[in-house]
Design a protein around this motif. Structure first.
Motif, PDB file in Angstrom:
ATOM      1  N   TYR A  10      -0.861   2.385   1.956  1.00 54.52           N
ATOM      2  CA  TYR A  10      -1.172   1.065   2.226  1.00 54.52           C
ATOM      3  C   TYR A  10      -1.667   0.267   3.312  1.00 54.52           C
ATOM      4  O   TYR A  10      -0.589   0.643   4.055  1.00 54.52           O
ATOM      5  N   ASP A  11      -2.032  -0.714   3.219  1.00 51.60           N
ATOM      6  CA  ASP A  11      -2.358  -1.416   4.691  1.00 51.60           C
ATOM      7  C   ASP A  11      -1.698  -2.674   4.492  1.00 51.60           C
ATOM      8  O   ASP A  11      -0.598  -3.040   3.276  1.00 51.60           O
ATOM      9  N   ASP A  13      -2.356  -4.887   3.546  1.00 50.54           N
ATOM     10  CA  ASP A  13      -3.195  -6.676   2.260  1.00 50.54           C
ATOM     11  C   ASP A  13      -2.831  -5.728   1.785  1.00 50.54           C
ATOM     12  O   ASP A  13      -3.158  -6.092   0.181  1.00 50.54           O
ATOM     13  N   GLY A  14      -2.201  -4.214   1.211  1.00 56.96           N
ATOM     14  CA  GLY A  14      -1.838  -4.099  -0.066  1.00 56.96           C
ATOM     15  C   GLY A  14      -3.204  -2.955  -0.739  1.00 56.96           C
ATOM     16  O   GLY A  14      -3.221  -3.152  -1.543  1.00 56.96           O
ATOM     17  N   ASN A  15      -3.959  -2.990  -0.137  1.00 57.84           N
ATOM     18  CA  ASN A  15      -5.078  -2.141  -0.030  1.00 57.84           C
ATOM     19  C   ASN A  15      -4.984  -0.416   0.058  1.00 57.84           C
ATOM     20  O   ASN A  15      -4.312   0.282   0.844  1.00 57.84           O
ATOM     21  N   CYS A  99       0.548   3.882  -8.879  1.00 58.62           N
ATOM     22  CA  CYS A  99       1.292   3.953  -7.759  1.00 58.62           C
ATOM     23  C   CYS A  99       0.605   2.309  -7.206  1.00 58.62           C
ATOM     24  O   CYS A  99       1.552   1.608  -6.207  1.00 58.62           O
ATOM     25  N   SER A 100      -0.542   1.929  -7.424  1.00 54.58           N
ATOM     26  CA  SER A 100      -0.739   0.577  -7.214  1.00 54.58           C
ATOM     27  C   SER A 100       0.590  -0.419  -8.022  1.00 54.58           C
ATOM     28  O   SER A 100       0.348  -1.438  -7.470  1.00 54.58           O
ATOM     29  N   LEU A 103       3.600  -0.436  -6.496  1.00 57.23           N
ATOM     30  CA  LEU A 103       3.862  -1.159  -5.043  1.00 57.23           C
ATOM     31  C   LEU A 103       3.812  -2.507  -5.347  1.00 57.23           C
ATOM     32  O   LEU A 103       4.786  -3.203  -4.835  1.00 57.23           O
ATOM     33  N   GLN A 104       2.925  -3.299  -6.606  1.00 54.63           N
ATOM     34  CA  GLN A 104       2.921  -4.716  -6.615  1.00 54.63           C
ATOM     35  C   GLN A 104       4.253  -4.772  -7.278  1.00 54.63           C
ATOM     36  O   GLN A 104       5.079  -5.883  -6.632  1.00 54.63           O
ATOM     37  N   ARG A 107       6.504  -5.121  -3.807  1.00 55.53           N
ATOM     38  CA  ARG A 107       6.218  -6.042  -4.089  1.00 55.53           C
ATOM     39  C   ARG A 107       7.219  -7.977  -3.679  1.00 55.53           C
ATOM     40  O   ARG A 107       7.310  -8.242  -3.628  1.00 55.53           O
ATOM     41  N   GLN A 108       7.600  -7.570  -5.643  1.00 52.25           N
ATOM     42  CA  GLN A 108       8.068  -8.554  -5.780  1.00 52.25           C
ATOM     43  C   GLN A 108       9.772  -9.199  -6.104  1.00 52.25           C
ATOM     44  O   GLN A 108       9.796  -9.933  -6.487  1.00 52.25           O
TER      45      GLN A 108
END
Length: 109
Positions: A10-11, A13-15, A99-100, A103-104, A107-108
């Protein structure tokens, strides 16, 4: 035994950039600080746009020709690759969403 190793990229920004699947001869999680796998040369990439690409078939062929792997190992890698590509064809959106979500969650923490 699992024969795939997933790296989700991911970049900042989370993309999603891409999902990169290494076809393996097996994965080891014996050392939680240093998990590893035995690479079987073939890879599958799912791009951010959802395109699926099989990579490095030439590396698999070279490894077989040089005797680094056996015919049975090459056949197994091809079989796993074919199975994974078919699965991704039907389920890539679900895999990307999983996967997203992971990632979230990371990040938490």
């Amino acid at each position: 035994n699992q024969f795939v190793w997933l790296t989700a990229m991911y970049d900042a920004d989370g993309n999603l950039i891409q999902l990169y699947f290494d076809i393996t001869a097996g994965n080891s999680f014996e050392d939680p600080e240093n998990p590893c796998f035995t690479d079987m040369y073939l890879d599958i990439v799912v791009t951010a746009g959802g395109e699926i690409h099989v990579l490095d078939r030439d590396e698999l062929d070279d490894a077989l020709a040089c005797g680094v792997i056996t015919q049975a190992e090459s056949d197994h890698a091809e079989s796993v690759c074919k199975e994974l590509a078919a699965y991704l064809n039907d389920n890539k959106e679900n895999v990307i969403a999983l996967c997203s979500a992971a990632l979230q969650e990371l990040r938490q923490n």
